[in-house]
Enzyme design. Structure first.
Site, PDB file in Angstrom:
ATOM      1  N   THR A  63       1.412  -1.421  -0.160  1.00 10.35           N
ATOM      2  CA  THR A  63      -0.126   0.539  -0.305  1.00 10.35           C
ATOM      3  C   THR A  63       0.894   0.805  -0.215  1.00 10.35           C
ATOM      4  O   THR A  63       0.626   2.144  -0.648  1.00 10.35           O
ATOM      5  CB  THR A  63      -0.162  -0.085   1.238  1.00 10.35           C
ATOM      6  OG1 THR A  63      -1.954  -1.414   1.114  1.00 10.35           O
ATOM      7  CG2 THR A  63      -1.904   0.813   1.329  1.00 10.35           C
ATOM      8  N   ASN A  87      -7.119 -10.608  -6.107  1.00  8.73           N
ATOM      9  CA  ASN A  87      -7.230 -11.339  -4.562  1.00  8.73           C
ATOM     10  C   ASN A  87      -8.239 -11.220  -4.396  1.00  8.73           C
ATOM     11  O   ASN A  87      -8.051 -12.249  -3.380  1.00  8.73           O
ATOM     12  CB  ASN A  87      -6.857  -9.657  -3.324  1.00  8.73           C
ATOM     13  CG  ASN A  87      -7.537  -8.315  -3.505  1.00  8.73           C
ATOM     14  OD1 ASN A  87      -8.100  -7.781  -4.525  1.00  8.73           O
ATOM     15  ND2 ASN A  87      -8.087  -8.308  -2.187  1.00  8.73           N
ATOM     16  N   GLN A  95      -0.694 -10.797  -5.677  1.00  8.40           N
ATOM     17  CA  GLN A  95      -1.329 -12.078  -5.873  1.00  8.40           C
ATOM     18  C   GLN A  95      -0.577 -12.625  -6.638  1.00  8.40           C
ATOM     19  O   GLN A  95      -0.400 -13.953  -6.330  1.00  8.40           O
ATOM     20  CB  GLN A  95      -2.566 -11.477  -5.975  1.00  8.40           C
ATOM     21  CG  GLN A  95      -3.823 -10.804  -5.161  1.00  8.40           C
ATOM     22  CD  GLN A  95      -3.427 -11.553  -3.452  1.00  8.40           C
ATOM     23  OE1 GLN A  95      -3.256 -11.968  -2.730  1.00  8.40           O
ATOM     24  NE2 GLN A  95      -3.837 -11.047  -2.600  1.00  8.40           N
ATOM     25  N   SER A 133       4.439  -7.293  -1.924  1.00 11.34           N
ATOM     26  CA  SER A 133       4.145  -7.614  -0.630  1.00 11.34           C
ATOM     27  C   SER A 133       4.303  -8.634   0.007  1.00 11.34           C
ATOM     28  O   SER A 133       3.677  -9.913  -0.102  1.00 11.34           O
ATOM     29  CB  SER A 133       2.584  -7.448  -0.286  1.00 11.34           C
ATOM     30  OG  SER A 133       2.282  -7.700   1.105  1.00 11.34           O
ATOM     31  N   HIS A 172       4.260 -10.238   3.018  1.00 14.30           N
ATOM     32  CA  HIS A 172       3.636 -11.360   4.370  1.00 14.30           C
ATOM     33  C   HIS A 172       2.674 -11.949   2.390  1.00 14.30           C
ATOM     34  O   HIS A 172       1.630 -13.188   3.953  1.00 14.30           O
ATOM     35  CB  HIS A 172       2.172 -10.325   4.653  1.00 14.30           C
ATOM     36  CG  HIS A 172       1.708  -8.896   4.523  1.00 14.30           C
ATOM     37  ND1 HIS A 172       0.457 -10.136   4.647  1.00 14.30           N
ATOM     38  CD2 HIS A 172       1.735  -8.389   4.182  1.00 14.30           C
ATOM     39  CE1 HIS A 172      -0.913  -8.755   3.807  1.00 14.30           C
ATOM     40  NE2 HIS A 172       0.055  -7.882   4.022  1.00 14.30           N
ATOM     41  N   THR A 191      14.182   5.572   8.971  1.00 16.09           N
ATOM     42  CA  THR A 191      14.959   3.696   8.918  1.00 16.09           C
ATOM     43  C   THR A 191      14.648   2.640   8.554  1.00 16.09           C
ATOM     44  O   THR A 191      13.315   2.428   8.857  1.00 16.09           O
ATOM     45  CB  THR A 191      15.280   4.309  10.638  1.00 16.09           C
ATOM     46  OG1 THR A 191      15.913   4.901  10.843  1.00 16.09           O
ATOM     47  CG2 THR A 191      16.587   2.557  10.551  1.00 16.09           C
ATOM     48  N   CYS A 206      -9.700  -6.114   3.242  1.00 21.16           N
ATOM     49  CA  CYS A 206      -9.663  -5.113   3.501  1.00 21.16           C
ATOM     50  C   CYS A 206     -10.728  -4.115   3.925  1.00 21.16           C
ATOM     51  O   CYS A 206     -11.890  -3.858   4.015  1.00 21.16           O
ATOM     52  CB  CYS A 206      -9.227  -4.635   2.325  1.00 21.16           C
ATOM     53  SG  CYS A 206      -7.337  -4.438   1.584  1.00 21.16           S
TER      54      CYS A 206
HETATM   55  N1  PLP Z   1      -2.747  -5.583  -3.856  1.00 22.85           N
HETATM   56  C1  PLP Z   1      -3.306  -6.396  -3.869  1.00 22.85           C
HETATM   57  C2  PLP Z   1      -3.222  -6.925  -4.862  1.00 22.85           C
HETATM   58  C3  PLP Z   1      -3.427  -7.130  -2.389  1.00 22.85           C
HETATM   59  O1  PLP Z   1      -4.296  -8.002  -2.408  1.00 22.85           O
HETATM   60  C4  PLP Z   1      -3.239  -6.317  -1.235  1.00 22.85           C
HETATM   61  C5  PLP Z   1      -3.147  -7.060  -0.387  1.00 22.85           C
HETATM   62  O2  PLP Z   1      -3.998  -7.495   0.374  1.00 22.85           O
HETATM   63  C6  PLP Z   1      -2.193  -5.737  -1.114  1.00 22.85           C
HETATM   64  C7  PLP Z   1      -1.933  -4.763  -2.748  1.00 22.85           C
HETATM   65  C8  PLP Z   1      -1.909  -4.351  -0.187  1.00 22.85           C
HETATM   66  O3  PLP Z   1      -0.787  -5.200   0.646  1.00 22.85           O
HETATM   67  P1  PLP Z   1      -0.089  -4.390   2.040  1.00 22.85           P
HETATM   68  O4  PLP Z   1      -0.587  -4.960   2.667  1.00 22.85           O
HETATM   69  O5  PLP Z   1       0.992  -5.159   1.723  1.00 22.85           O
HETATM   70  O6  PLP Z   1      -0.076  -3.224   1.758  1.00 22.85           O
END
Ligand code: PLP
Length: 344
Positions: free
Chosen positions: A72, A131, A153, A171, A173, A208, A295
């Protein structure tokens, strides 16, 4: 019975080696990589080592990668910096994009919805994979526009091609890395202005660096080839699950079943049922699933990713997303199918 997790597109459990990398970096590599003393220089070495390793896995140059705290954030830095450099030209984006792509574009003075492409389009933002539905998208060919690919994704699930874009985000995670480490890749020479001032990351992202999270991500990236292979092998298991549920109740359907999509994702429409109620019932029965984008969970707003495909608001409220972890077992998916039959 232990709880079963079918929400891999929201986040993934960190790989044990990522956990160990974070722990050991917090204990031993806690110094500031910008410091010029020996402790700082050791941290700097580890940081650059991780950057080289991750860049090699993506097939890009280390200097082209910027470490961020989340995708994000990376999307905000990217689009805000482009907007500052490109001025008043329009941006184009698919309306079903993730909110992390849509939100930073909202204040562009002119925003077009793909597939419409304004003649003087400055930038196109396109997710490689959705997603919620798992649908795969290709980058539109737009001469003279900066093409941004959201690979969050797709990464670790299907091959990621960076040859048709100029910038991309990833991303950590979502691939067994810790929260707090994400990547922004920019092709050299991109028209882009600094958004977050600071000396770090070659002045492209001040603050940092979160070395433990970055080293955790590097550990997860080391396991990406096997993760990709495991994810690819999930498709028959996912297809069998979908076939069982739809054959059992022909009113239930699969969104995007015949379209190219991620091998781990099943977006199912339980027409006439409340997705939210079903999600709660499954949760109580021991299964973690999602009603749509994580989200949006907690809000009753139906998912825009579903409605932009032409489904009604009512249908969008009847959707559940199942996203399998790479090590999902047939017995676990069978248990989920049995629970769905009991609860619907
Ligand atoms: N873009 C997509 C397609 C995602 O699925 C997600 C997370 O759900 C993001 C962006 C955002 O990632 P982050 O959690 O690292 O901000």
């Amino acid at each position: 019975m232990p709880r079963l997790y079918f929400d891999a597109n929201a986040t993934t459990p960190p790989h044990p080696e990522a956990v160990e990398a974070v722990r050991s970096a917090m204990a031993e590599d806690w110094a500031n990589p910008t410091s010029t003393h020996r402790e700082g220089q050791r941290a700097r070495f580890r940081l650059e080592e991780a950057r080289r390793e991750i860049a090699a896995s993506l097939g890009v140059e280390p200097g082209e990668l910027v470490f961020c705290a989340s995708a994000t954030e990376a999307l905000h830095l990217l689009t805000r910096g482009l907007q500052a450099a490109l001025g008043d030209r329009p941006a184009a984006v698919f309306p079903g994009e993730h909110s992390a792509c849509l939100n930073p574009l909202r204040d562009w003075s002119r925003l077009a919805w793909l597939p419409e492409l304004p003649p003087d389009c400055a930038t196109v933002v396109q997710m490689a994979a959705n997603n919620e539905t798992g649908l795969l998208y290709t980058m539109p060919a737009v001469p003279d526009a900066v093409r941004i690919k959201d690979c969050c994704q797709a990464w670790g699930k299907v091959p990621v091609d960076l040859s048709d874009c100029d910038a991309a985000v990833f991303s950590g995670h979502k691939v067994g890395g810790p929260r707090g480490a994400a990547l922004l890749w920019m092709r050299p020479g991109l028209p882009w202005e600094i958004v977050m001032e600071g000396p770090q990351e070659r002045r492209r992202r001040g603050g940092t660096e979160d070395l433990p999270a970055i080293l955790g991500l590097a550990a997860a990236v080391r396991h990406l080839p096997e993760r990709g292979a495991r994810n690819a092998a999930l498709a028959p298991l996912r297809d069998a699950f979908e076939a069982e549920i739809t054959a059992w109740n022909r009113g239930f359907g699969v969104i995007g079943r015949d379209l190219p999509r991620l091998p781990n994702t099943s977006c199912m429409l339980f027409r006439g049922r409340s997705g939210e109620a079903l999600q709660v019932a499954l949760d109580l029965a021991g299964f973690a699933v999602s009603t749509g984008s994580a989200c949006h969970s907690g809000s009753v707003k139906p998912s825009h990713a579903i409605t932009t495909l032409g489904y009604s608001l009512e249908d969008a409220r009847s959707v559940l997303r199942f996203s399998l972890l790479p090590d999902a077992l047939p017995g676990e998916v069978e248990a989920l199918a049995a629970a769905l039959k009991r609860l619907t």
